[in-house]
Design an enzyme around this catalytic site. Structure first.
Site, PDB file in Angstrom:
ATOM      1  CB  SER A 185     -70.833 -52.759 -81.784  1.00  0.00           C
ATOM      2  OG  SER A 185     -72.186 -52.536 -82.093  1.00  0.00           O
ATOM      3  CG  HIS A 202     -75.232 -45.855 -83.606  1.00  0.00           C
ATOM      4  ND1 HIS A 202     -75.569 -47.025 -82.979  1.00  0.00           N
ATOM      5  CD2 HIS A 202     -75.875 -44.866 -82.947  1.00  0.00           C
ATOM      6  CE1 HIS A 202     -76.381 -46.750 -81.960  1.00  0.00           C
ATOM      7  NE2 HIS A 202     -76.592 -45.447 -81.921  1.00  0.00           N
ATOM      8  CG  ASP A 252     -73.906 -50.230 -84.021  1.00  0.00           C
ATOM      9  OD1 ASP A 252     -74.546 -49.202 -84.322  1.00  0.00           O
ATOM     10  OD2 ASP A 252     -73.009 -50.234 -83.167  1.00  0.00           O
TER      11      ASP A 252
HETATM   12 CO1  B1M Z   1     -77.807 -44.440 -80.385  1.00  0.00          CO
HETATM   13  N1  B1M Z   1     -76.748 -44.971 -78.834  1.00  0.00           N
HETATM   14  N2  B1M Z   1     -78.980 -45.930 -80.083  1.00  0.00           N
HETATM   15  N3  B1M Z   1     -78.799 -43.738 -81.884  1.00  0.00           N
HETATM   16  N4  B1M Z   1     -76.651 -42.895 -80.287  1.00  0.00           N
HETATM   17  C1  B1M Z   1     -75.476 -44.198 -78.584  1.00  0.00           C
HETATM   18  C2  B1M Z   1     -74.278 -44.880 -79.243  1.00  0.00           C
HETATM   19  C3  B1M Z   1     -75.396 -44.223 -76.997  1.00  0.00           C
HETATM   20  C4  B1M Z   1     -73.973 -44.119 -76.428  1.00  0.00           C
HETATM   21  C5  B1M Z   1     -76.299 -43.100 -76.447  1.00  0.00           C
HETATM   22  C6  B1M Z   1     -76.328 -43.033 -74.926  1.00  0.00           C
HETATM   23  O1  B1M Z   1     -76.896 -43.876 -74.293  1.00  0.00           O
HETATM   24  N5  B1M Z   1     -75.709 -42.027 -74.351  1.00  0.00           N
HETATM   25  C7  B1M Z   1     -76.095 -45.598 -76.678  1.00  0.00           C
HETATM   26  C8  B1M Z   1     -75.191 -46.840 -76.619  1.00  0.00           C
HETATM   27  C9  B1M Z   1     -75.036 -47.355 -75.218  1.00  0.00           C
HETATM   28  C10 B1M Z   1     -74.321 -48.660 -75.142  1.00  0.00           C
HETATM   29  O2  B1M Z   1     -74.166 -49.439 -76.017  1.00  0.00           O
HETATM   30  N6  B1M Z   1     -73.865 -48.894 -73.947  1.00  0.00           N
HETATM   31  C11 B1M Z   1     -77.092 -45.695 -77.822  1.00  0.00           C
HETATM   32  C12 B1M Z   1     -78.250 -46.525 -77.801  1.00  0.00           C
HETATM   33  C13 B1M Z   1     -78.548 -47.215 -76.499  1.00  0.00           C
HETATM   34  C14 B1M Z   1     -79.082 -46.661 -78.930  1.00  0.00           C
HETATM   35  C15 B1M Z   1     -80.312 -47.602 -79.081  1.00  0.00           C
HETATM   36  C16 B1M Z   1     -80.130 -49.008 -78.475  1.00  0.00           C
HETATM   37  C17 B1M Z   1     -81.504 -46.887 -78.436  1.00  0.00           C
HETATM   38  C18 B1M Z   1     -82.788 -47.673 -78.406  1.00  0.00           C
HETATM   39  O3  B1M Z   1     -83.254 -48.160 -79.396  1.00  0.00           O
HETATM   40  N7  B1M Z   1     -83.328 -47.778 -77.227  1.00  0.00           N
HETATM   41  C19 B1M Z   1     -80.491 -47.635 -80.602  1.00  0.00           C
HETATM   42  C20 B1M Z   1     -79.625 -48.743 -81.204  1.00  0.00           C
HETATM   43  C21 B1M Z   1     -80.103 -49.228 -82.479  1.00  0.00           C
HETATM   44  C22 B1M Z   1     -79.098 -50.221 -83.057  1.00  0.00           C
HETATM   45  O4  B1M Z   1     -77.994 -49.858 -83.416  1.00  0.00           O
HETATM   46  N8  B1M Z   1     -79.513 -51.461 -83.143  1.00  0.00           N
HETATM   47  C23 B1M Z   1     -79.909 -46.308 -80.982  1.00  0.00           C
HETATM   48  C24 B1M Z   1     -80.322 -45.581 -82.101  1.00  0.00           C
HETATM   49  C25 B1M Z   1     -79.822 -44.346 -82.459  1.00  0.00           C
HETATM   50  C26 B1M Z   1     -80.413 -43.493 -83.584  1.00  0.00           C
HETATM   51  C27 B1M Z   1     -80.943 -44.309 -84.764  1.00  0.00           C
HETATM   52  C28 B1M Z   1     -81.541 -42.651 -83.020  1.00  0.00           C
HETATM   53  C29 B1M Z   1     -79.208 -42.539 -83.892  1.00  0.00           C
HETATM   54  C30 B1M Z   1     -78.273 -43.053 -84.997  1.00  0.00           C
HETATM   55  C31 B1M Z   1     -78.543 -42.466 -86.359  1.00  0.00           C
HETATM   56  C32 B1M Z   1     -77.464 -42.810 -87.346  1.00  0.00           C
HETATM   57  O5  B1M Z   1     -76.283 -43.043 -87.029  1.00  0.00           O
HETATM   58  N9  B1M Z   1     -77.849 -42.856 -88.578  1.00  0.00           N
HETATM   59  C33 B1M Z   1     -78.425 -42.590 -82.583  1.00  0.00           C
HETATM   60  C34 B1M Z   1     -77.447 -41.631 -82.196  1.00  0.00           C
HETATM   61  C35 B1M Z   1     -77.342 -40.410 -83.069  1.00  0.00           C
HETATM   62  C36 B1M Z   1     -76.615 -41.798 -81.054  1.00  0.00           C
HETATM   63  C37 B1M Z   1     -75.608 -40.818 -80.445  1.00  0.00           C
HETATM   64  C38 B1M Z   1     -76.401 -39.773 -79.672  1.00  0.00           C
HETATM   65  C39 B1M Z   1     -74.653 -40.102 -81.379  1.00  0.00           C
HETATM   66  C40 B1M Z   1     -73.829 -41.011 -82.291  1.00  0.00           C
HETATM   67  C41 B1M Z   1     -73.106 -40.212 -83.335  1.00  0.00           C
HETATM   68  O6  B1M Z   1     -73.511 -40.171 -84.480  1.00  0.00           O
HETATM   69  N10 B1M Z   1     -72.013 -39.524 -82.951  1.00  0.00           N
HETATM   70  C42 B1M Z   1     -74.770 -41.794 -79.507  1.00  0.00           C
HETATM   71  C43 B1M Z   1     -74.122 -41.108 -78.347  1.00  0.00           C
HETATM   72  C44 B1M Z   1     -72.603 -41.239 -78.364  1.00  0.00           C
HETATM   73  O7  B1M Z   1     -71.984 -41.720 -79.251  1.00  0.00           O
HETATM   74  N11 B1M Z   1     -71.998 -40.852 -77.290  1.00  0.00           N
HETATM   75  C45 B1M Z   1     -75.696 -42.937 -79.333  1.00  0.00           C
HETATM   76  C46 B1M Z   1     -71.223 -38.715 -83.847  1.00  0.00           C
HETATM   77  C47 B1M Z   1     -70.243 -39.611 -84.627  1.00  0.00           C
HETATM   78  C48 B1M Z   1     -69.395 -38.785 -85.575  1.00  0.00           C
HETATM   79  O8  B1M Z   1     -69.401 -40.230 -83.678  1.00  0.00           O
HETATM   80  O9  B1M Z   1     -69.834 -42.556 -84.577  1.00  0.00           O
HETATM   81  O10 B1M Z   1     -68.461 -42.205 -82.480  1.00  0.00           O
HETATM   82  P1  B1M Z   1     -68.910 -41.748 -83.807  1.00  0.00           P
HETATM   83  O11 B1M Z   1     -67.624 -41.612 -84.764  1.00  0.00           O
HETATM   84  C49 B1M Z   1     -66.418 -41.005 -84.365  1.00  0.00           C
HETATM   85  C50 B1M Z   1     -65.395 -41.981 -83.787  1.00  0.00           C
HETATM   86  O12 B1M Z   1     -65.968 -42.954 -82.959  1.00  0.00           O
HETATM   87  C51 B1M Z   1     -64.683 -42.516 -84.988  1.00  0.00           C
HETATM   88  O13 B1M Z   1     -64.705 -41.432 -85.914  1.00  0.00           O
HETATM   89  C52 B1M Z   1     -65.769 -40.526 -85.634  1.00  0.00           C
HETATM   90  C53 B1M Z   1     -65.209 -39.126 -85.435  1.00  0.00           C
HETATM   91  O14 B1M Z   1     -64.285 -38.753 -86.397  1.00  0.00           O
HETATM   92  N12 B1M Z   1     -65.153 -43.695 -85.701  1.00  0.00           N
HETATM   93  C54 B1M Z   1     -64.300 -44.419 -86.471  1.00  0.00           C
HETATM   94  C55 B1M Z   1     -66.365 -44.266 -85.777  1.00  0.00           C
HETATM   95  N13 B1M Z   1     -66.322 -45.342 -86.543  1.00  0.00           N
HETATM   96  C56 B1M Z   1     -65.074 -45.469 -87.008  1.00  0.00           C
HETATM   97  C57 B1M Z   1     -64.478 -46.416 -87.846  1.00  0.00           C
HETATM   98  C58 B1M Z   1     -63.120 -46.286 -88.124  1.00  0.00           C
HETATM   99  C59 B1M Z   1     -62.382 -45.239 -87.607  1.00  0.00           C
HETATM  100  C60 B1M Z   1     -62.944 -44.302 -86.766  1.00  0.00           C
HETATM  101  O15 B1M Z   1     -62.454 -47.129 -88.908  1.00  0.00           O
HETATM  102  C61 B1M Z   1     -63.125 -48.226 -89.458  1.00  0.00           C
END
Ligand code: B1M
Length: 216
Positions: free
Chosen positions: A152, A101, A99
């Site tokens: 993940s 992200h 992963d």
């Molecule tokens: Co990707 N991606 N992505 N992506 N991406 C998602 C996660 C997705 C939901 C988008 C969608 O389809 N709507 C989807 C996953 C679907 C699934 O698994 N069912 C997805 C996909 C499919 C993919 C790829 C597979 C796409 C592809 O290649 N075809 C690929 C995967 C690559 C891989 O990981 N092997 C991919 C790639 C990418 C980018 C590289 C383009 C980019 C990431 C860049 C980066 O992070 N450096 C990206 C992005 C930006 C997203 C979305 C749009 C936004 C994620 C984000 O940063 N959110 C995302 C959509 C979504 O999440 N709904 C998506 C903002 C961030 C602050 O939120 O990380 O959730 P988040 O953190 C929150 C809480 O969750 C929590 O605290 C934060 C808020 O305070 N939290 C924790 C997180 N970790 C924590 C740990 C803790 C405590 C709290 O304690 C340890």
């Protein structure tokens, strides 16, 4: 566009030009840096996720949005409230194997670091071996794993099984977070199979309050 809308748009459009001026303007209105991140910028990321999920945005543009989000957080970081200078405990943070992200993980890093914890952030795509090695070498008090992909959540489960198999489940309380996780999955499914402590954090602030509880 009004300032808040413009900032949100910058994230959605991946438009960096003028970003810093807009962030300065937002701070000048009296908004706290954390509020700018949580209430404005993350709203933009949410839209990005929706557009991508609906097939209306291509991956390279998602990446651009993520880069602008990261720049914005880096720019705001010096303005974030700093409550404490370390010494409350040490946590190893990683995005799990497979992963990439890391925006959420890095926010957790910032919030914990600004609130008295020492964070050893080992980055993305980290296998359990690397996570446990880092925890051992840094004498961590806890382990935090982040992951946004549905797969993940399975890796996290495997990681917990591996910790139990190695007999280190009770050594480090584990915090789990990331968009694909649910509280029920962690607190019902994972907790019942893990001999140690495992906690779900919905966001970075819940991560902080959990660390405060775990270290109390
Ligand atoms: Co990707 N991606 N992505 N992506 N991406 C998602 C996660 C997705 C939901 C988008 C969608 O389809 N709507 C989807 C996953 C679907 C699934 O698994 N069912 C997805 C996909 C499919 C993919 C790829 C597979 C796409 C592809 O290649 N075809 C690929 C995967 C690559 C891989 O990981 N092997 C991919 C790639 C990418 C980018 C590289 C383009 C980019 C990431 C860049 C980066 O992070 N450096 C990206 C992005 C930006 C997203 C979305 C749009 C936004 C994620 C984000 O940063 N959110 C995302 C959509 C979504 O999440 N709904 C998506 C903002 C961030 C602050 O939120 O990380 O959730 P988040 O953190 C929150 C809480 O969750 C929590 O605290 C934060 C808020 O305070 N939290 C924790 C997180 N970790 C924590 C740990 C803790 C405590 C709290 O304690 C340890």
């Amino acid at each position: 566009l009004p300032l808040e809308e413009r900032l949100k748009r910058r994230i959605i459009d991946g438009e960096r030009n003028g970003l810093e001026a807009d962030l300065d303007a937002a701070l000048a209105t009296g908004l706290a840096a954390m509020a700018v991140i949580n209430d404005i910028l993350l709203d933009g990321m949410k839209v990005v996720g929706e557009l991508f999920g609906a097939g209306q945005m291509q991956l390279p543009f998602v990446l651009q949005s993520a880069e602008v989000m990261k720049s914005a957080v880096a720019y705001l970081e010096p303005h974030l409230e700093k409550a404490d200078d370390g010494g409350k405990g040490r946590i190893v943070l990683a995005t799990v194997k497979g992963d990439v992200h890391d925006i959420g993980k890095n926010l957790v890093d910032i919030i914990l670091s600004n609130n008295g914890y020492e964070v050893v952030n080992i980055g993305i795509k980290q296998p359990i071996n690397a996570i446990l090695d880092a925890a051992e070498q840094n004498r961590a008090d806890a382990i935090g794993m982040s992951g946004l992909l549905v797969k993940s959540t399975v890796i996290m489960k495997e990681n917990l099984v591996e910790m139990a198999t190695r007999g280190v489940a009770e050594r480090w309380p584990v915090l789990l977070g990331g968009a694909a996780l649910t509280r029920a999955y962690v607190e019902d499914d994972l907790r019942s199979m893990f001999p140690g402590q495992v906690h779900y954090a919905r966001d970075a602030f819940e991560g902080l309050s959990l660390m405060d509880r775990v270290m109390a």
